[in-house]
Design a protein around this motif. Structure first.
Motif, PDB file in Angstrom:
ATOM      1  N   ASP A  30       0.818  -1.207   0.000  1.00 44.84           N
ATOM      2  CA  ASP A  30       0.000   0.000   0.000  1.00 44.84           C
ATOM      3  C   ASP A  30       0.858   1.266   0.000  1.00 44.84           C
ATOM      4  O   ASP A  30       0.514   2.256  -0.633  1.00 44.84           O
ATOM      5  N   ILE A  31       2.007   1.223   0.656  1.00 39.34           N
ATOM      6  CA  ILE A  31       2.916   2.380   0.655  1.00 39.34           C
ATOM      7  C   ILE A  31       3.574   2.531  -0.714  1.00 39.34           C
ATOM      8  O   ILE A  31       3.679   3.637  -1.247  1.00 39.34           O
ATOM      9  N   VAL A  32       3.987   1.426  -1.311  1.00 36.39           N
ATOM     10  CA  VAL A  32       4.589   1.465  -2.649  1.00 36.39           C
ATOM     11  C   VAL A  32       3.580   1.999  -3.664  1.00 36.39           C
ATOM     12  O   VAL A  32       3.921   2.838  -4.505  1.00 36.39           O
ATOM     13  N   ASP A  33       2.325   1.570  -3.564  1.00 36.72           N
ATOM     14  CA  ASP A  33       1.281   2.056  -4.472  1.00 36.72           C
ATOM     15  C   ASP A  33       1.043   3.550  -4.301  1.00 36.72           C
ATOM     16  O   ASP A  33       0.853   4.281  -5.271  1.00 36.72           O
ATOM     17  N   LYS A  34       1.075   4.029  -3.062  1.00 39.51           N
ATOM     18  CA  LYS A  34       0.882   5.453  -2.787  1.00 39.51           C
ATOM     19  C   LYS A  34       2.034   6.272  -3.392  1.00 39.51           C
ATOM     20  O   LYS A  34       1.816   7.321  -3.986  1.00 39.51           O
ATOM     21  N   ILE A  35       3.255   5.760  -3.283  1.00 40.54           N
ATOM     22  CA  ILE A  35       4.416   6.454  -3.857  1.00 40.54           C
ATOM     23  C   ILE A  35       4.282   6.509  -5.377  1.00 40.54           C
ATOM     24  O   ILE A  35       4.473   7.558  -5.992  1.00 40.54           O
ATOM     25  N   LYS A  36       3.950   5.372  -5.999  1.00 40.83           N
ATOM     26  CA  LYS A  36       3.807   5.321  -7.462  1.00 40.83           C
ATOM     27  C   LYS A  36       2.719   6.264  -7.956  1.00 40.83           C
ATOM     28  O   LYS A  36       2.845   6.870  -9.011  1.00 40.83           O
ATOM     29  N   ALA A  37       1.639   6.390  -7.188  1.00 41.69           N
ATOM     30  CA  ALA A  37       0.535   7.267  -7.594  1.00 41.69           C
ATOM     31  C   ALA A  37       0.940   8.734  -7.540  1.00 41.69           C
ATOM     32  O   ALA A  37       0.536   9.526  -8.389  1.00 41.69           O
ATOM     33  N   ARG A  38       1.736   9.105  -6.564  1.00 41.38           N
ATOM     34  CA  ARG A  38       2.120  10.511  -6.397  1.00 41.38           C
ATOM     35  C   ARG A  38       3.423  10.870  -7.082  1.00 41.38           C
ATOM     36  O   ARG A  38       3.681  12.042  -7.353  1.00 41.38           O
ATOM     37  N   ARG A  39       4.269   9.866  -7.327  1.00 45.20           N
ATOM     38  CA  ARG A  39       5.563  10.098  -7.971  1.00 45.20           C
ATOM     39  C   ARG A  39       5.744   9.099  -9.111  1.00 45.20           C
ATOM     40  O   ARG A  39       6.468   8.118  -8.973  1.00 45.20           O
ATOM     41  N   PRO A  40       5.080   9.300 -10.263  1.00 42.11           N
ATOM     42  CA  PRO A  40       5.142   8.323 -11.358  1.00 42.11           C
ATOM     43  C   PRO A  40       6.556   8.077 -11.884  1.00 42.11           C
ATOM     44  O   PRO A  40       6.837   7.024 -12.441  1.00 42.11           O
ATOM     45  N   GLU A  41       7.451   9.027 -11.685  1.00 49.98           N
ATOM     46  CA  GLU A  41       8.829   8.860 -12.173  1.00 49.98           C
ATOM     47  C   GLU A  41       9.672   7.979 -11.251  1.00 49.98           C
ATOM     48  O   GLU A  41      10.789   7.608 -11.587  1.00 49.98           O
ATOM     49  N   TRP A  42       9.125   7.618 -10.093  1.00 55.54           N
ATOM     50  CA  TRP A  42       9.858   6.808  -9.121  1.00 55.54           C
ATOM     51  C   TRP A  42      10.213   5.464  -9.727  1.00 55.54           C
ATOM     52  O   TRP A  42       9.374   4.779 -10.316  1.00 55.54           O
ATOM     53  N   GLU A  43      11.455   5.056  -9.596  1.00 51.95           N
ATOM     54  CA  GLU A  43      11.952   3.836 -10.244  1.00 51.95           C
ATOM     55  C   GLU A  43      11.772   2.588  -9.409  1.00 51.95           C
ATOM     56  O   GLU A  43      12.166   1.509  -9.816  1.00 51.95           O
ATOM     57  N   GLY A  44      11.229   2.729  -8.235  1.00 51.70           N
ATOM     58  CA  GLY A  44      10.962   1.554  -7.401  1.00 51.70           C
ATOM     59  C   GLY A  44      11.930   1.423  -6.255  1.00 51.70           C
ATOM     60  O   GLY A  44      12.936   2.120  -6.164  1.00 51.70           O
ATOM     61  N   TYR A  45      11.580   0.503  -5.385  1.00 53.13           N
ATOM     62  CA  TYR A  45      12.361   0.244  -4.188  1.00 53.13           C
ATOM     63  C   TYR A  45      13.659  -0.455  -4.540  1.00 53.13           C
ATOM     64  O   TYR A  45      13.685  -1.332  -5.365  1.00 53.13           O
ATOM     65  N   LYS A  46      14.724  -0.076  -3.861  1.00 50.67           N
ATOM     66  CA  LYS A  46      16.088  -0.630  -3.929  1.00 50.67           C
ATOM     67  C   LYS A  46      16.889   0.053  -4.949  1.00 50.67           C
ATOM     68  O   LYS A  46      17.284   0.952  -5.192  1.00 50.67           O
TER      69      LYS A  46
END
Length: 107
Positions: A91-107
Motif C-alpha cells: 500500500d505504501i509502494v502504491d501510494k508512492i507510485k501514484a504521487r511520484r510516477p517517475e519513481w523507479e521503485g524500491y532498492k
C-alpha cells in the motif's frame, strides 16, 4: 515540522519526539564478510533526492524502532511500518507510485 505517526503505539507527534536512525532495509555484514562488504555496510549510505526509506525510533514514546517512506524534497511521509518488515508494504509502494510516477521503485 513533520508530524509522524508511530505504527507501534499509534501516537501522532512532532518529529522532535522521534530519532532518525538512517537508511532502512540495509543488508548487514559482520564476522565472516569480506573487507569490501563490511566497508560498504559501515560507510556507504544512500542520500537520494526524493523517496527514501528510513529507520526511526519513537524515543520519547514507546521507544520502538519502525521504518518510514519519506520524500526528502517535499518532506511528504508516505507511510510508516514496523521494523521487522523486510520490504515496504504494497500500500505504501502504491501510494508512492501514484504521487511520484517517475519513481523507479524500491532498492
Amino acid at each position: 515540522m513533520l508530524l509522524l505517526t508511530c505504527p507501534c503505539c499509534g501516537v501522532t507527534a512532532e518529529e522532535t519526539e522521534f530519532s532518525n536512525g538512517g537508511e532502512a532495509h540495509l543488508k548487514r555484514f559482520g564476522p565472516g564478510s569480506t573487507d569490501a562488504e563490511y566497508e560498504a555496510y559501515m560507510f556507504a549510505r544512500k542520500n537520494p533526492r526524493g523517496v527514501h526509506f528510513e529507520r526511526w525510533r519513537h524515543a520519547f514514546g514507546c521507544g520502538k524502532w519502525f521504518l518510514m517512506a519519506r520524500d526528502t524534497v517535499t518532506l511528504e511521509v508516505y507511510g510508516a511500518y514496523k521494523a521487522q518488515t523486510t520490504e515496504p508494504p504494497a500500500d505504501i509502494v502504491d501510494k508512492i507510485k501514484a504521487r511520484r510516477p517517475e519513481w523507479e521503485g524500491y532498492k
